[in-house]
Structure formats: C-alpha cells, structure tokens
Design a protein around this motif. Sequence first.
Motif, PDB file in Angstrom:
ATOM      1  N   THR A   1       0.832  -1.200   0.000  1.00 18.33           N
ATOM      2  CA  THR A   1       0.000   0.000   0.000  1.00 18.33           C
ATOM      3  C   THR A   1       0.866   1.249   0.000  1.00 18.33           C
ATOM      4  O   THR A   1       0.635   2.177  -0.774  1.00 18.33           O
ATOM      5  N   VAL A   2       1.864   1.276   0.877  1.00 19.99           N
ATOM      6  CA  VAL A   2       2.762   2.427   0.959  1.00 19.99           C
ATOM      7  C   VAL A   2       3.530   2.586  -0.350  1.00 19.99           C
ATOM      8  O   VAL A   2       3.641   3.699  -0.885  1.00 19.99           O
ATOM      9  N   ARG A   3       4.031   1.485  -0.892  1.00 21.11           N
ATOM     10  CA  ARG A   3       4.776   1.540  -2.153  1.00 21.11           C
ATOM     11  C   ARG A   3       3.898   2.096  -3.281  1.00 21.11           C
ATOM     12  O   ARG A   3       4.325   2.972  -4.043  1.00 21.11           O
ATOM     13  N   ALA A   4       2.664   1.620  -3.361  1.00 13.86           N
ATOM     14  CA  ALA A   4       1.754   2.093  -4.411  1.00 13.86           C
ATOM     15  C   ALA A   4       1.471   3.587  -4.246  1.00 13.86           C
ATOM     16  O   ALA A   4       1.462   4.339  -5.226  1.00 13.86           O
ATOM     17  N   PHE A   5       1.266   4.008  -3.014  1.00  8.25           N
ATOM     18  CA  PHE A   5       0.980   5.410  -2.751  1.00  8.25           C
ATOM     19  C   PHE A   5       2.180   6.284  -3.121  1.00  8.25           C
ATOM     20  O   PHE A   5       2.022   7.327  -3.767  1.00  8.25           O
TER      21      PHE A   5
ATOM     22  N   GLY B   1      15.891   8.023   7.641  1.00 14.53           N
ATOM     23  CA  GLY B   1      17.209   7.424   7.806  1.00 14.53           C
ATOM     24  C   GLY B   1      17.483   6.244   6.893  1.00 14.53           C
ATOM     25  O   GLY B   1      18.385   5.445   7.161  1.00 14.53           O
ATOM     26  N   TYR B   2      16.737   6.129   5.806  1.00 18.68           N
ATOM     27  CA  TYR B   2      16.898   5.002   4.888  1.00 18.68           C
ATOM     28  C   TYR B   2      17.076   5.520   3.470  1.00 18.68           C
ATOM     29  O   TYR B   2      16.666   6.634   3.140  1.00 18.68           O
ATOM     30  N   SER B   3      17.666   4.693   2.620  1.00 19.96           N
ATOM     31  CA  SER B   3      17.901   5.123   1.244  1.00 19.96           C
ATOM     32  C   SER B   3      16.812   4.646   0.290  1.00 19.96           C
ATOM     33  O   SER B   3      16.652   5.208  -0.786  1.00 19.96           O
ATOM     34  N   LYS B   4      16.066   3.618   0.684  1.00 17.13           N
ATOM     35  CA  LYS B   4      14.984   3.120  -0.172  1.00 17.13           C
ATOM     36  C   LYS B   4      13.885   2.529   0.704  1.00 17.13           C
ATOM     37  O   LYS B   4      14.114   2.168   1.860  1.00 17.13           O
ATOM     38  N   LEU B   5      12.693   2.439   0.119  1.00 16.58           N
ATOM     39  CA  LEU B   5      11.526   1.986   0.876  1.00 16.58           C
ATOM     40  C   LEU B   5      11.713   0.583   1.446  1.00 16.58           C
ATOM     41  O   LEU B   5      11.301   0.310   2.565  1.00 16.58           O
ATOM     42  N   SER B   6      12.339  -0.281   0.706  1.00 16.57           N
ATOM     43  CA  SER B   6      12.501  -1.658   1.190  1.00 16.57           C
ATOM     44  C   SER B   6      13.376  -1.740   2.441  1.00 16.57           C
ATOM     45  O   SER B   6      13.321  -2.730   3.162  1.00 16.57           O
ATOM     46  N   ASP B   7      14.147  -0.684   2.732  1.00 10.76           N
ATOM     47  CA  ASP B   7      14.965  -0.656   3.950  1.00 10.76           C
ATOM     48  C   ASP B   7      14.162  -0.229   5.185  1.00 10.76           C
ATOM     49  O   ASP B   7      14.577  -0.481   6.306  1.00 10.76           O
ATOM     50  N   VAL B   8      13.036   0.421   4.975  1.00  8.31           N
ATOM     51  CA  VAL B   8      12.227   0.925   6.087  1.00  8.31           C
ATOM     52  C   VAL B   8      11.577  -0.259   6.806  1.00  8.31           C
ATOM     53  O   VAL B   8      10.906  -1.076   6.171  1.00  8.31           O
ATOM     54  N   PRO B   9      11.774  -0.372   8.122  1.00 11.92           N
ATOM     55  CA  PRO B   9      11.159  -1.491   8.854  1.00 11.92           C
ATOM     56  C   PRO B   9       9.644  -1.364   8.906  1.00 11.92           C
ATOM     57  O   PRO B   9       9.090  -0.260   8.837  1.00 11.92           O
ATOM     58  N   ASP B  10       8.976  -2.502   9.042  1.00  6.93           N
ATOM     59  CA  ASP B  10       7.514  -2.543   9.047  1.00  6.93           C
ATOM     60  C   ASP B  10       6.905  -1.608  10.082  1.00  6.93           C
ATOM     61  O   ASP B  10       5.888  -0.978   9.822  1.00  6.93           O
ATOM     62  N   GLU B  11       7.517  -1.521  11.254  1.00  4.70           N
ATOM     63  CA  GLU B  11       6.936  -0.706  12.316  1.00  4.70           C
ATOM     64  C   GLU B  11       6.988   0.793  12.018  1.00  4.70           C
ATOM     65  O   GLU B  11       6.301   1.584  12.650  1.00  4.70           O
ATOM     66  N   LYS B  12       7.774   1.219  11.055  1.00  7.56           N
ATOM     67  CA  LYS B  12       7.862   2.640  10.685  1.00  7.56           C
ATOM     68  C   LYS B  12       6.997   2.979   9.476  1.00  7.56           C
ATOM     69  O   LYS B  12       6.848   4.148   9.119  1.00  7.56           O
ATOM     70  N   LEU B  13       6.415   1.964   8.818  1.00 10.25           N
ATOM     71  CA  LEU B  13       5.650   2.207   7.594  1.00 10.25           C
ATOM     72  C   LEU B  13       4.428   3.082   7.826  1.00 10.25           C
ATOM     73  O   LEU B  13       4.120   3.943   7.003  1.00 10.25           O
ATOM     74  N   GLY B  14       3.735   2.882   8.929  1.00  9.37           N
ATOM     75  CA  GLY B  14       2.541   3.680   9.213  1.00  9.37           C
ATOM     76  C   GLY B  14       2.866   5.160   9.325  1.00  9.37           C
ATOM     77  O   GLY B  14       2.183   6.016   8.768  1.00  9.37           O
ATOM     78  N   GLU B  15       3.927   5.454  10.041  1.00  6.83           N
ATOM     79  CA  GLU B  15       4.354   6.843  10.211  1.00  6.83           C
ATOM     80  C   GLU B  15       4.792   7.445   8.872  1.00  6.83           C
ATOM     81  O   GLU B  15       4.440   8.582   8.547  1.00  6.83           O
ATOM     82  N   LEU B  16       5.528   6.662   8.098  1.00  8.51           N
ATOM     83  CA  LEU B  16       5.969   7.115   6.774  1.00  8.51           C
ATOM     84  C   LEU B  16       4.759   7.399   5.886  1.00  8.51           C
ATOM     85  O   LEU B  16       4.693   8.430   5.212  1.00  8.51           O
ATOM     86  N   TYR B  17       3.780   6.513   5.916  1.00  6.22           N
ATOM     87  CA  TYR B  17       2.571   6.668   5.105  1.00  6.22           C
ATOM     88  C   TYR B  17       1.816   7.938   5.490  1.00  6.22           C
ATOM     89  O   TYR B  17       1.364   8.687   4.632  1.00  6.22           O
ATOM     90  N   GLN B  18       1.704   8.200   6.795  1.00  9.52           N
ATOM     91  CA  GLN B  18       1.009   9.399   7.250  1.00  9.52           C
ATOM     92  C   GLN B  18       1.715  10.660   6.762  1.00  9.52           C
ATOM     93  O   GLN B  18       1.069  11.607   6.311  1.00  9.52           O
ATOM     94  N   LYS B  19       3.038  10.685   6.862  1.00  8.24           N
ATOM     95  CA  LYS B  19       3.774  11.857   6.410  1.00  8.24           C
ATOM     96  C   LYS B  19       3.694  12.010   4.896  1.00  8.24           C
ATOM     97  O   LYS B  19       3.665  13.127   4.387  1.00  8.24           O
ATOM     98  N   ALA B  20       3.648  10.891   4.196  1.00  2.99           N
ATOM     99  CA  ALA B  20       3.580  10.938   2.742  1.00  2.99           C
ATOM    100  C   ALA B  20       2.244  11.504   2.276  1.00  2.99           C
ATOM    101  O   ALA B  20       2.168  12.133   1.217  1.00  2.99           O
ATOM    102  N   GLN B  21       1.198  11.314   3.053  1.00  8.45           N
ATOM    103  CA  GLN B  21      -0.117  11.825   2.667  1.00  8.45           C
ATOM    104  C   GLN B  21      -0.129  13.356   2.671  1.00  8.45           C
ATOM    105  O   GLN B  21      -0.961  13.967   2.019  1.00  8.45           O
ATOM    106  N   ALA B  22       0.781  13.963   3.393  1.00  4.46           N
ATOM    107  CA  ALA B  22       0.854  15.421   3.450  1.00  4.46           C
ATOM    108  C   ALA B  22       1.564  15.996   2.217  1.00  4.46           C
ATOM    109  O   ALA B  22       1.536  17.208   2.008  1.00  4.46           O
ATOM    110  N   LEU B  23       2.197  15.142   1.422  1.00  2.68           N
ATOM    111  CA  LEU B  23       2.915  15.635   0.230  1.00  2.68           C
ATOM    112  C   LEU B  23       1.954  16.193  -0.793  1.00  2.68           C
ATOM    113  O   LEU B  23       0.879  15.738  -1.003  1.00  2.68           O
TER     114      LEU B  23
END
Length: 108
Positions: A61-65, A86-108
């Motif tokens: 979901t995050v990748r598609a978004f 602190g990561y260079s690509k999405l696949s490096d982001v741990p699962d527990e940080k995906l929700g936070e990343l997704y929320q911040k990405a929605q503000a873009l």
Amino acid sequence: MNEGLMKMAEGYEMIAAGIRQMVSEGRSVPKAAEKAPEKNEAKEAPSKAESADAAQTDRKTVRAFLTEKSRAGKTSEVKSLITEFGYSKLSDVPDEKLGELYQKAQAL
C-alpha cells in the motif's frame, strides 16, 4: 468473457446499492482497516504468516501510494521523506515505521 464481466458489474451494483442504503439510513460506511470486531467475536492473535501478509500488504500500500506521488512529480519529495527516516529506499524501512511514513507521505 462477457458473461464474467457482466457478473462483476452486477456485483459492483450490489455493493453500490448496499452503500446507498447505509447512507440513506444515516449509517456510515466502515473502512476495512478500521472495522471493529463484533462483540461476540473473540480476538485471536494473528499467526506469523498472517502478520507477514499484513506487513507485506501495508508495504504494498505504501509503495503504491509513493509511486503515485512520484508519478505526480513529487519524486524528490518522496526520496527526501524516506531519507528523513534514515533510509535510502523503501525496502529498507522497517515494518513498524511504515505507518508513520505513510502518514507523512499523505501530506505531500
């Protein structure tokens, strides 16, 4: 093939009719991710396979978004957001940080 498409269309019509009925009755349409379990349902801990599937679905979901945002001309913002975590690509982001990343990405 046309028969299959007709069955799909009928299914979508049934879903739409159900949503229209819920709205006309003043009920809100539940979001799949926020659906609360019924009172009689016992909560069961997800198995490891189910947890992995859920994490993978979230990652998909995050990748598609983020892909959609990149295609909309926000590639540099998407890259800087991942770097901000602190990561260079999405696949490096741990699962527990995906929700936070997704929320911040929605503000873009």
